[in-house]
Design a protein around this motif. Structure first.
Motif, mmCIF file in Angstrom:
data_model
loop_
_atom_site.group_PDB
_atom_site.id
_atom_site.type_symbol
_atom_site.label_atom_id
_atom_site.label_comp_id
_atom_site.label_asym_id
_atom_site.label_seq_id
_atom_site.Cartn_x
_atom_site.Cartn_y
_atom_site.Cartn_z
ATOM 1 N N ASP A 1 -8.521 -36.717 -6.365
ATOM 2 C CA ASP A 1 -9.306 -35.489 -6.492
ATOM 3 C C ASP A 1 -10.335 -35.597 -7.608
ATOM 4 O O ASP A 1 -11.523 -35.449 -7.384
ATOM 5 C CB ASP A 1 -8.380 -34.302 -6.742
ATOM 6 C CG ASP A 1 -7.290 -34.226 -5.701
ATOM 7 O OD1 ASP A 1 -7.514 -33.625 -4.651
ATOM 8 O OD2 ASP A 1 -6.209 -34.815 -5.927
ATOM 9 N N LEU B 1 -6.324 -30.076 4.490
ATOM 10 C CA LEU B 1 -7.299 -31.056 4.042
ATOM 11 C C LEU B 1 -7.911 -31.779 5.239
ATOM 12 O O LEU B 1 -7.202 -32.226 6.129
ATOM 13 C CB LEU B 1 -6.622 -32.077 3.130
ATOM 14 C CG LEU B 1 -6.099 -31.498 1.809
ATOM 15 C CD1 LEU B 1 -5.189 -32.499 1.123
ATOM 16 C CD2 LEU B 1 -7.256 -31.119 0.904
ATOM 17 N N GLN C 1 0.793 -31.311 1.374
ATOM 18 C CA GLN C 1 -0.349 -30.388 1.384
ATOM 19 C C GLN C 1 0.068 -28.949 1.070
ATOM 20 O O GLN C 1 -0.663 -28.214 0.411
ATOM 21 C CB GLN C 1 -1.052 -30.436 2.744
ATOM 22 C CG GLN C 1 -1.761 -31.749 2.996
ATOM 23 C CD GLN C 1 -2.844 -31.621 4.059
ATOM 24 O OE1 GLN C 1 -3.336 -30.538 4.354
ATOM 25 N NE2 GLN C 1 -3.242 -32.742 4.631
ATOM 26 N N ALA D 1 -10.094 -29.997 -0.621
ATOM 27 C CA ALA D 1 -9.616 -30.553 -1.892
ATOM 28 C C ALA D 1 -10.140 -29.711 -3.048
ATOM 29 O O ALA D 1 -11.195 -29.082 -2.950
ATOM 30 C CB ALA D 1 -10.080 -31.995 -2.051
ATOM 31 N N TYR E 1 0.611 -28.742 -2.647
ATOM 32 C CA TYR E 1 -0.702 -28.853 -3.300
ATOM 33 C C TYR E 1 -1.346 -27.465 -3.391
ATOM 34 O O TYR E 1 -1.848 -27.057 -4.433
ATOM 35 C CB TYR E 1 -1.534 -29.811 -2.466
ATOM 36 C CG TYR E 1 -2.951 -30.092 -2.884
ATOM 37 C CD1 TYR E 1 -3.233 -30.804 -4.050
ATOM 38 C CD2 TYR E 1 -4.029 -29.696 -2.085
ATOM 39 C CE1 TYR E 1 -4.542 -31.113 -4.401
ATOM 40 C CE2 TYR E 1 -5.340 -30.006 -2.424
ATOM 41 C CZ TYR E 1 -5.590 -30.718 -3.584
ATOM 42 O OH TYR E 1 -6.886 -31.020 -3.916
ATOM 43 N N HIS F 1 -10.723 -29.559 -7.464
ATOM 44 C CA HIS F 1 -10.958 -30.447 -8.604
ATOM 45 C C HIS F 1 -10.621 -29.701 -9.880
ATOM 46 O O HIS F 1 -11.500 -29.321 -10.630
ATOM 47 C CB HIS F 1 -12.410 -30.921 -8.612
ATOM 48 C CG HIS F 1 -12.795 -31.582 -7.318
ATOM 49 N ND1 HIS F 1 -13.541 -30.954 -6.353
ATOM 50 C CD2 HIS F 1 -12.467 -32.789 -6.804
ATOM 51 C CE1 HIS F 1 -13.675 -31.764 -5.304
ATOM 52 N NE2 HIS F 1 -13.034 -32.874 -5.552
ATOM 53 N N GLU G 1 -12.200 -34.770 0.530
ATOM 54 C CA GLU G 1 -11.775 -34.013 1.701
ATOM 55 C C GLU G 1 -12.259 -32.570 1.590
ATOM 56 O O GLU G 1 -12.353 -32.022 0.491
ATOM 57 C CB GLU G 1 -10.241 -33.967 1.797
ATOM 58 C CG GLU G 1 -9.547 -35.318 1.813
ATOM 59 C CD GLU G 1 -9.212 -35.812 0.415
ATOM 60 O OE1 GLU G 1 -9.670 -35.183 -0.577
ATOM 61 O OE2 GLU G 1 -8.504 -36.835 0.313
ATOM 62 N N GLY H 1 -11.275 -39.581 -2.003
ATOM 63 C CA GLY H 1 -11.012 -38.136 -1.907
ATOM 64 C C GLY H 1 -12.075 -37.499 -1.029
ATOM 65 O O GLY H 1 -12.262 -37.905 0.105
ATOM 66 N N GLU I 1 -3.007 -32.376 -8.182
ATOM 67 C CA GLU I 1 -3.896 -33.331 -7.528
ATOM 68 C C GLU I 1 -3.036 -34.285 -6.705
ATOM 69 O O GLU I 1 -1.813 -34.153 -6.681
ATOM 70 C CB GLU I 1 -4.723 -34.097 -8.575
ATOM 71 C CG GLU I 1 -5.586 -33.169 -9.421
ATOM 72 C CD GLU I 1 -6.656 -33.912 -10.213
ATOM 73 O OE1 GLU I 1 -7.158 -34.938 -9.724
ATOM 74 O OE2 GLU I 1 -6.965 -33.458 -11.327
ATOM 75 N N ARG I 2 -3.690 -35.242 -6.015
ATOM 76 C CA ARG I 2 -2.945 -36.123 -5.105
ATOM 77 C C ARG I 2 -3.253 -37.586 -5.350
ATOM 78 O O ARG I 2 -4.323 -37.935 -5.865
ATOM 79 C CB ARG I 2 -3.324 -35.811 -3.647
ATOM 80 C CG ARG I 2 -2.949 -34.426 -3.178
ATOM 81 C CD ARG I 2 -3.751 -34.047 -1.957
ATOM 82 N NE ARG I 2 -5.177 -33.986 -2.282
ATOM 83 C CZ ARG I 2 -6.105 -34.681 -1.668
ATOM 84 N NH1 ARG I 2 -5.799 -35.489 -0.674
ATOM 85 N NH2 ARG I 2 -7.375 -34.587 -2.028
ATOM 86 N N SER J 1 -5.698 -40.167 -9.471
ATOM 87 C CA SER J 1 -5.716 -39.119 -8.447
ATOM 88 C C SER J 1 -6.983 -39.292 -7.626
ATOM 89 O O SER J 1 -7.986 -39.788 -8.128
ATOM 90 C CB SER J 1 -5.724 -37.738 -9.105
ATOM 91 O OG SER J 1 -6.966 -37.515 -9.747
#
Ligand code: SF4
Lengths: 654, 244
Positions: A97, A253, A58, A28, A61, A30, A25, A23, A73-74, A95
């Motif tokens: 994140d 991101l 994205q 991003a 998200y 949390h 990024e 993660g 989350e991803r 995830s």
């Protein structure tokens, strides 16, 4: 909600490219879910490098994380090395994140952009600790959802997906969140999935496969009908009316490791009405909705400042069609205010001199290669597929590119198109040679790379009735090109594996009976099927045979007008009779102009939903014939072909 | 011409990015900082930056360095001073990468060539302190330590003992992912023959279930003394280390 990170970091020194899994990024979040919030895990079922840039994912998200009722989350498919370690150490899908386990989310939602990722989808569900088949899940398991272009025929995945979203996701994710939140509140133990699925099936744009009954007539589909009176007979796609209302992603991101399309991406419009008959994306995303130029400029300026990128891509299905593209591009290139040059990428260039002019503006420094997609080698063939680029336009574009300093060109083509003759196939080689000859007038090192893909007919296109070419036939055509180009200097030929094209064909127009096949291939280790090093046709053929299904029946057979198609109970807005007429027209090489600048044909995409094009310019961009009706036959040709009589559909090797 | 030297950390999750990725992360951060960074010539100009000794992917560090050249016309007075500049750039970097100090320096020897010794803090999972101390003792008391190395398809034996400056086992260390582990401090010389941390661990702890490696210092030697390329005013030992 514990983080799996301490367990994962122990494994990462032992895998390739560990940065895929960390993660970190910029952009991003949390999130820590609060009681009552619906938590979504958005999964792209391919590697991080391919999945991270996905704009659809994205956008959702951000929209979900802005919604006080939701967090998101991803996750991405772990490569086979980590997959093996996770399984041996008992670590579930996580995830990127906060590194929590996929099973702890309320919703696991997949982006489906390619058929060959379907086995990865099953693997991700399994790795999450969720039963792969919907009927084995209970209230303790997350709901498994999917969206993206492939969901226009979700039937092959009907056994594995709890619900499927058709069309633009911006609005519907909020509605889905509300339904799930209500369910969680009324039934905190999550006992009954039936109620929530039934409620979801009533949300416009949401299809719940288990709420429909499928009947067959021998091998043929008879009907797909709702099991309950309150379930819609046909699920209509969702379309956002105005892109200006959705300036997302606002915080694209920025990954810490290299990914594809590693640059700022700004979507300039959605939808395309060029009307290319092979192109599913163009058909299912109608009408055209342009983003206002001021908003585009703002998103570029904010995005570059925030991300530190020095490149921006103006994305859409055909960005040169954006009203005022020239001004936006030159403003961006000149806006290199902070003393740093900004380059602009226009993926999917239209083939004409105007486009090359725009590209020249962009590529002052980076004049390395230019990509065009004429798609077919002869004007006749291009009329059939309604990719209405005249030879003059094409050569004009190529000549102008070479004269302005480009040395390399990449040309994309399809083979195995309806009515294609060997002359059409060889037209690809001829065209490539002509391009090199034009280039040699300007530079000795002029070269052309020809990339040929086998055509796969897709649902909700006029070619959905066409029988795909066999592997043997596609291989023969590629062989023809190879032989013909053997002594042509400056032309390099690349092609897609026809075996992979066959599997795409099986899945893209398949029905529910294919679920067992996909599961079988996955259970026999078929992962990352779009990666040639992992693809194996044998696994698919064996699985088809084990389950008594015929690839020929699914792929190579021409379908008839009265045949019930597996996606007939779903709708992309397009009237079936519009598509059928367009199919008949194509067989007679009758072209269709772009409805952005000509009267509407009532295909259904606007008329059915009470929306319309949003296009700033009332006239087509200058300098290109495509879409302007120049030189095309718009009435049936004098030599009438009787409808429903077998026409030469290409494929002498069958 | 002004050259800025950045000292920064690489801790936690971000330790898994490789050198190329690190370069790109810095490139974007410098662009966002709007510092007048000099560029290379040519078709695709890159910022003129110089990285120090490479750090293996997966290793942490409390002291990495980057030298950045500014444009000829950059005005010294308009560039923020050390602590301010550090505070300005840190938020532009991913979590775990903190700029601890920035200084204007003279152009001289390259960072890579200047650093003679690196200090390492290593958590060795799955090996007890007594076992490890035993092996460390044997290794350090040897006069010659032959190691088989393959370079350009040629296999040679090299004595790596000169590269081992210090090895010290400092008691047990715990993690959720292992039962027992040891803390090891090492100082390894960079000059040939050189010894990589991975090679050292292969020698003394081949059965380790996991090793957590952190470069704590890089040292430049001269006149019988050693100093860091940029030394921090105080050395809060490992205070900057974030829980990951
Ligand atoms: S409904 Fe009419 S205007 Fe809208 S996309 Fe279809 S043909 Fe074009």
């Amino acid at each position: 909600m514990d983080s799996l990170w301490p367990h994962l970091e122990k494994l990462l020194p032992r895998v390739q490219k560990p940065a895929r899994y960390i993660g970190c990024e910029d952009g991003a979040v949390h999130p820590v879910p609060e009681p009552g919030q619906v938590s979504w895990l958005l999964v792209y079922p391919d590697t991080y490098e391919i999945g991270l840039p996905n704009q659809g994912l994205q956008i959702l998200y951000e929209i979900l994380n802005e919604n006080p009722q939701a967090v998101a989350e991803r996750s991405y498919a772990p490569w086979t090395d980590l997959d093996a370690l996770m399984r041996s150490e008992g670590i579930p899908l996580f995830s990127v994140d906060t590194h929590r386990s996929a099973g702890s989310f309320d919703v696991v939602a997949f982006n489906l952009s390619a058929e060959l990722t379907y086995t990865n989808l099953l693997n991700c569900i399994d790795l999450a600790g969720i039963p792969v088949r919907t009927e084995h899940r209970d209230g303790s398991h997350p709901l498994v959802l999917a969206g993206g272009h492939c969901t226009y025929n979700p039937e092959p995945l009907a056994d594995f997906l709890d619900a499927v979203v058709l069309g633009d996701g911006e609005e519907v994710v909020t509605e889905i969140t509300a339904v799930i939140a209500d369910w969680r509140q009324s039934d905190p133990t999550g006992g009954s999935r039936h109620e929530v699925l039934r409620a979801l099936a009533k949300v416009p744009g949401v299809y719940v496969p288990s709420m429909y009954h499928v009947a067959y007539d021998g091998p043929h589909l008879r009907s797909v009908t709702p099991r309950f009176a309150d379930i819609p007979e046909r699920v209509e796609k969702r379309t956002i009316a105005d892109l200006a209302d959705w300036p997302y992603p606002r915080r694209q991101l920025v990954p810490v490791t290299e990914v594809v399309h590693d640059r700022l991406n700004v979507e300039v419009f959605r939808g395309c009405t060029r009307g290319c008959r092979f192109c599913q994306a163009g058909m299912i995303t109608r009408p055209v909705r342009e983003r206002p130029a001021d908003q585009v400029r703002q998103m570029i300026a904010d995005g570059l400042r925030r991300t530190g990128y020095d490149e921006v891509a103006l994305t859409s299905l055909s960005s040169a069609d954006y009203s005022g593209i020239g001004e936006v591009v030159s403003d961006t290139v000149r806006s290199s205010s902070a003393g740093r040059p900004v380059s602009v990428a226009l993926p999917s260039l239209r083939v004409d001199a105007f486009t090359v002019g725009v590209a020249a503006e962009i590529g002052r420094a980076r004049r390395t290669g230019l990509t065009f997609a004429p798609e077919a080698g002869t004007w006749r063939m291009r009329q059939v597929i309604n990719k209405l680029i005249s030879d003059d336009d094409l050569y004009g574009a190529v000549e102008s590119a070479y004269s302005q300093g480009w040395r390399r060109m990449k040309l994309y083509f399809l083979t195995g198109l309806p009515t294609e003759t060997d002359e059409d196939t060889l037209g690809i080689a001829e065209l490539a040679r002509q391009c090199v000859a034009l280039g040699r007038k300007h530079t000795k090192s002029a070269s052309v790379t020809v990339s040929v893909g086998g055509f796969v007919p897709k649902p909700f296109t006029p070619f959905q009735w066409f029988g795909q070419n066999t592997v043997a036939e596609l291989s023969r055509k590629i062989g023809l090109l190879k032989d013909d180009l053997r002594r042509s200097s400056g032309v390099q030929l690349k092609w897609h594996d026809p075996k992979a094209t066959l599997v795409e064909g099986i899945v893209s127009r398949g029905d529910r009976r294919l679920g067992v096949v996909i599961e079988d291939v996955w259970r026999h280790g078929g992962l990352f099927q779009e990666w040639s090093e992992h693809f194996e046709l044998g696994r698919w053929m064996d699985a088809m045979e084990r389950h008594g299904l015929s690839p020929d029946w699914y792929v190579h057979r021409h379908r008839t007008e009265d045949e019930v198609l597996p996606w007939d109970h779903l709708s992309a807005g397009l009237h079936k009779d519009f598509l059928w007429q367009d199919w008949r027209d194509s067989l007679e090489s009758v072209g269709l102009e772009d409805c952005r600048w000509t009267p509407c044909y009532d295909c259904g995409a606007c008329t059915g939903y009470g929306i319309e094009h949003i296009v700033a310019s009332a006239v087509p961009p200058a300098g290109g014939s495509q879409g302007t009706g120049q030189g095309i036959v718009t009435a049936p040709s004098p030599v009438a072909v009787p409808a429903a009589v077998p026409v030469v559909l290409g494929g002498s090797g069958r | 011409m002004i050259r800025l030297r950045f000292r920064y950390t690489k801790l936690g999750k971000i330790r898994f990015i490789g050198h190329r990725d690190l370069a790109r992360v810095w490139e974007r951060a410098l662009r966002r900082s709007e510092l007048p960074v000099a560029s290379t010539e040519g078709f695709s100009p890159r910022p003129k930056v110089h990285f120090g000794l490479a750090l293996s992917t997966g290793f942490e560090s409390l002291g990495e360095y980057l030298d950045v050249d500014l444009t000829e016309d950059a005005d010294e007075a308009s560039i923020a001073s050390g602590p301010d500049l550090a505070a300005q750039v840190t938020p532009l970097l991913p979590e775990g990468m903190d700029v601890q100090m920035v200084q204007h320096i003279d152009r001289g020897q390259s960072l890579q060539a200047a650093v003679a010794v690196c200090s390492w803090r290593i958590e060795v999972g799955g090996v007890s302190p007594t076992v490890l101390a035993d092996r460390v003792g044997t290794l350090m008391s040897a006069e010659v330590v032959e190691m088989v190395r393959t370079r350009k398809e040629r296999t040679t034996e090299q004595d790596i003992r000169p590269s081992l400056q210090l090895l010290e086992v400092d008691g047990p260390v715990e993690r959720v992912t292992w039962d027992e582990g040891s803390l090891l401090f090492a100082e390894l010389r960079t000059a040939p023959p050189g010894l990589k941390v991975a090679e050292l661990l292969e020698l003394i702890a081949p059965e380790a279930v996991e090793s957590r490696v952190c470069r704590t210092h890089q040292w430049i030697e001269g006149d019988g003394a050693r100093q860091e390329p940029l030394s921090l005013a105080t050395h809060p030992p490992y205070a900057g280390m974030r829980a990951s």
